[in-house]
Design a protein around this motif. Structure first.
Motif, PDB file in Angstrom:
ATOM      1  N   GLU A   1     -71.909  33.638  16.842  1.00 36.69           N
ATOM      2  CA  GLU A   1     -70.948  33.246  15.809  1.00 36.69           C
ATOM      3  C   GLU A   1     -70.163  34.478  15.379  1.00 36.69           C
ATOM      4  O   GLU A   1     -70.737  35.539  15.120  1.00 36.69           O
ATOM      5  N   ALA A   2     -68.865  34.328  15.291  1.00 30.66           N
ATOM      6  CA  ALA A   2     -68.002  35.447  14.896  1.00 30.66           C
ATOM      7  C   ALA A   2     -68.392  35.953  13.506  1.00 30.66           C
ATOM      8  O   ALA A   2     -68.727  35.169  12.617  1.00 30.66           O
ATOM      9  N   ASN A   3     -68.360  37.261  13.342  1.00 27.19           N
ATOM     10  CA  ASN A   3     -68.726  37.880  12.063  1.00 27.19           C
ATOM     11  C   ASN A   3     -67.548  37.838  11.086  1.00 27.19           C
ATOM     12  O   ASN A   3     -67.061  38.866  10.620  1.00 27.19           O
ATOM     13  N   SER A   4     -67.117  36.629  10.763  1.00 26.41           N
ATOM     14  CA  SER A   4     -65.925  36.473   9.916  1.00 26.41           C
ATOM     15  C   SER A   4     -66.236  36.746   8.446  1.00 26.41           C
ATOM     16  O   SER A   4     -65.347  37.151   7.693  1.00 26.41           O
ATOM     17  N   GLU A   5     -67.475  36.482   8.017  1.00 26.21           N
ATOM     18  CA  GLU A   5     -67.902  36.631   6.619  1.00 26.21           C
ATOM     19  C   GLU A   5     -67.092  35.756   5.675  1.00 26.21           C
ATOM     20  O   GLU A   5     -67.106  35.960   4.456  1.00 26.21           O
ATOM     21  N   MET A   6     -66.431  34.744   6.203  1.00 24.37           N
ATOM     22  CA  MET A   6     -65.583  33.882   5.391  1.00 24.37           C
ATOM     23  C   MET A   6     -66.426  32.852   4.650  1.00 24.37           C
ATOM     24  O   MET A   6     -67.531  32.492   5.061  1.00 24.37           O
ATOM     25  N   ALA A   7     -65.881  32.360   3.541  1.00 24.66           N
ATOM     26  CA  ALA A   7     -66.544  31.323   2.756  1.00 24.66           C
ATOM     27  C   ALA A   7     -66.828  30.110   3.634  1.00 24.66           C
ATOM     28  O   ALA A   7     -65.992  29.690   4.438  1.00 24.66           O
ATOM     29  N   GLY A   8     -68.042  29.586   3.488  1.00 24.76           N
ATOM     30  CA  GLY A   8     -68.437  28.406   4.251  1.00 24.76           C
ATOM     31  C   GLY A   8     -69.121  28.709   5.557  1.00 24.76           C
ATOM     32  O   GLY A   8     -69.574  27.793   6.246  1.00 24.76           O
TER      33      GLY A   8
ATOM     34  N   GLY B   1     -72.908  46.071  11.514  1.00 24.72           N
ATOM     35  CA  GLY B   1     -72.870  46.048  10.052  1.00 24.72           C
ATOM     36  C   GLY B   1     -71.769  45.122   9.550  1.00 24.72           C
ATOM     37  O   GLY B   1     -70.977  44.587  10.331  1.00 24.72           O
ATOM     38  N   VAL B   2     -71.713  44.938   8.244  1.00 28.07           N
ATOM     39  CA  VAL B   2     -70.720  44.025   7.675  1.00 28.07           C
ATOM     40  C   VAL B   2     -69.559  44.814   7.079  1.00 28.07           C
ATOM     41  O   VAL B   2     -69.717  45.953   6.644  1.00 28.07           O
ATOM     42  N   VAL B   3     -68.401  44.163   7.082  1.00 27.17           N
ATOM     43  CA  VAL B   3     -67.201  44.718   6.447  1.00 27.17           C
ATOM     44  C   VAL B   3     -66.886  43.813   5.261  1.00 27.17           C
ATOM     45  O   VAL B   3     -66.462  42.678   5.435  1.00 27.17           O
ATOM     46  N   THR B   4     -67.111  44.291   4.061  1.00 32.81           N
ATOM     47  CA  THR B   4     -67.099  43.436   2.876  1.00 32.81           C
ATOM     48  C   THR B   4     -65.756  43.445   2.162  1.00 32.81           C
ATOM     49  O   THR B   4     -64.831  44.188   2.531  1.00 32.81           O
ATOM     50  N   SER B   5     -65.679  42.637   1.122  1.00 34.89           N
ATOM     51  CA  SER B   5     -64.455  42.620   0.307  1.00 34.89           C
ATOM     52  C   SER B   5     -64.214  43.971  -0.352  1.00 34.89           C
ATOM     53  O   SER B   5     -63.064  44.365  -0.597  1.00 34.89           O
ATOM     54  N   ASP B   6     -65.290  44.705  -0.634  1.00 37.58           N
ATOM     55  CA  ASP B   6     -65.138  46.043  -1.210  1.00 37.58           C
ATOM     56  C   ASP B   6     -64.627  47.051  -0.193  1.00 37.58           C
ATOM     57  O   ASP B   6     -64.217  48.157  -0.561  1.00 37.58           O
ATOM     58  N   ASP B   7     -64.657  46.674   1.089  1.00 37.05           N
ATOM     59  CA  ASP B   7     -64.118  47.539   2.144  1.00 37.05           C
ATOM     60  C   ASP B   7     -62.695  47.135   2.517  1.00 37.05           C
ATOM     61  O   ASP B   7     -62.131  47.663   3.478  1.00 37.05           O
ATOM     62  N   GLY B   8     -62.142  46.170   1.791  1.00 34.03           N
ATOM     63  CA  GLY B   8     -60.775  45.738   2.067  1.00 34.03           C
ATOM     64  C   GLY B   8     -60.675  44.463   2.871  1.00 34.03           C
ATOM     65  O   GLY B   8     -59.558  44.031   3.201  1.00 34.03           O
ATOM     66  N   ALA B   9     -61.808  43.831   3.213  1.00 27.12           N
ATOM     67  CA  ALA B   9     -61.764  42.560   3.942  1.00 27.12           C
ATOM     68  C   ALA B   9     -61.594  41.436   2.925  1.00 27.12           C
ATOM     69  O   ALA B   9     -62.560  40.916   2.360  1.00 27.12           O
ATOM     70  N   SER B  10     -60.346  41.061   2.676  1.00 23.40           N
ATOM     71  CA  SER B  10     -60.033  40.147   1.570  1.00 23.40           C
ATOM     72  C   SER B  10     -60.655  38.768   1.743  1.00 23.40           C
ATOM     73  O   SER B  10     -60.905  38.064   0.757  1.00 23.40           O
ATOM     74  N   ASN B  11     -60.917  38.337   2.976  1.00 22.92           N
ATOM     75  CA  ASN B  11     -61.484  37.007   3.215  1.00 22.92           C
ATOM     76  C   ASN B  11     -63.013  36.984   3.150  1.00 22.92           C
ATOM     77  O   ASN B  11     -63.623  35.920   3.213  1.00 22.92           O
ATOM     78  N   SER B  12     -63.643  38.143   3.034  1.00 19.22           N
ATOM     79  CA  SER B  12     -65.106  38.215   3.063  1.00 19.22           C
ATOM     80  C   SER B  12     -65.708  37.764   1.734  1.00 19.22           C
ATOM     81  O   SER B  12     -65.205  38.118   0.664  1.00 19.22           O
ATOM     82  N   VAL B  13     -66.804  36.979   1.831  1.00 16.77           N
ATOM     83  CA  VAL B  13     -67.528  36.584   0.621  1.00 16.77           C
ATOM     84  C   VAL B  13     -68.623  37.594   0.288  1.00 16.77           C
ATOM     85  O   VAL B  13     -69.322  37.438  -0.718  1.00 16.77           O
TER      86      VAL B  13
END
Length: 241
Positions: A175-182, A209-221
């Protein structure tokens, strides 16, 4: 004639009594020497305790799937994940791994291991020529990250001895590491678990590792608290029997 017959009968009776007495003494001696020797029962399994500590900051670990086996593996780097591993990696469901066809015995961790918490389990391993213990768990605030141990050789681990490991994180590649809601089943999102569609590289690799909203990934939950570095777990396997 009557007197002679009585004497003969008395003599015959005495001889018979003497023979019976000798036979009884002989039997008594034989009974002492013929007592059977009971063999010590041989153990049919080895028993191990498995102690696990979650070393992450904010990644609960799904219930462990632990198996003993003499062949096979839960995963192979740079090879596609099995459907059983895909289920675990995307939803935390360990049921298919616990019933893998190469498992000699299995152990269900039963409970989530929160960050900083530990769990101790007892594993019974049938006697077999080659004995491995493997385990896997999902980092539930991710799309499909896992951690665990693959093919730990406990064949010759003596009773009373232990071996300790720290574990890496792996990407199941299903599964793609999108970190998106849902898309993330853990408490950070409460989204979808298993999905049979594979939209990633389709092979197991070390997790970046994860790329979070605090790293600038605006779509990440996810946020900074959900980041994780290796190692993910500390595992100690001790043979107790």
């Amino acid at each position: 004639m009557k007197f002679i017959n009585q004497s003969n009968r008395s003599l015959s009776g005495a001889l018979a009594f003497s023979l019976l007495l000798l036979a009884g003494c002989s039997d008594s001696g034989n009974n002492v020497s013929q007592q059977p020797v009971q063999a010590e029962p041989q153990p049919q399994q080895k028993v191990f305790t498995i102690d696990v500590i979650n070393l992450t900051n904010n990644q609960p670990l799904s219930p462990l799937a632990i198996i003993s086996h003499s062949e096979g593996a839960i995963w192979t780097l740079n090879q596609p994940a099995s459907v059983a591993l895909e289920n675990l990696a995307e939803s935390g469901d360990n049921s298919m791994l616990l019933t893998a066809d190469f498992a000699a015995s299995s152990l269900n961790g039963a409970e989530i291991i929160p960050p900083g918490s530990s769990q101790s389990l007892t594993m019974r391993v049938p006697l077999m020529g080659q004995a491995y213990i493997s385990m896997a768990t999902m980092l539930v605030n991710t799309n499909d990250a896992i951690s665990g141990l693959n093919r730990v050789d406990v064949t010759n681990l003596p009773t009373g001895r232990s071996v300790s490991y720290v574990t890496n994180s792996y990407d199941a590649g299903t599964e793609a590491n999108s970190e998106m809601a849902g898309t993330i089943p853990g408490p950070a999102d409460g989204g979808e678990g298993f999905n049979s569609i594979r939209d990633d590289v389709d092979f197991v690799s070390l997790h970046p590792g994860v790329v979070t909203s605090d790293d600038g990934a605006s779509n990440s939950v996810l946020n900074e608290s959900h980041r994780f570095d290796n190692p993910v777990m500390r595992v100690t396997i001790s043979r107790v029997q």
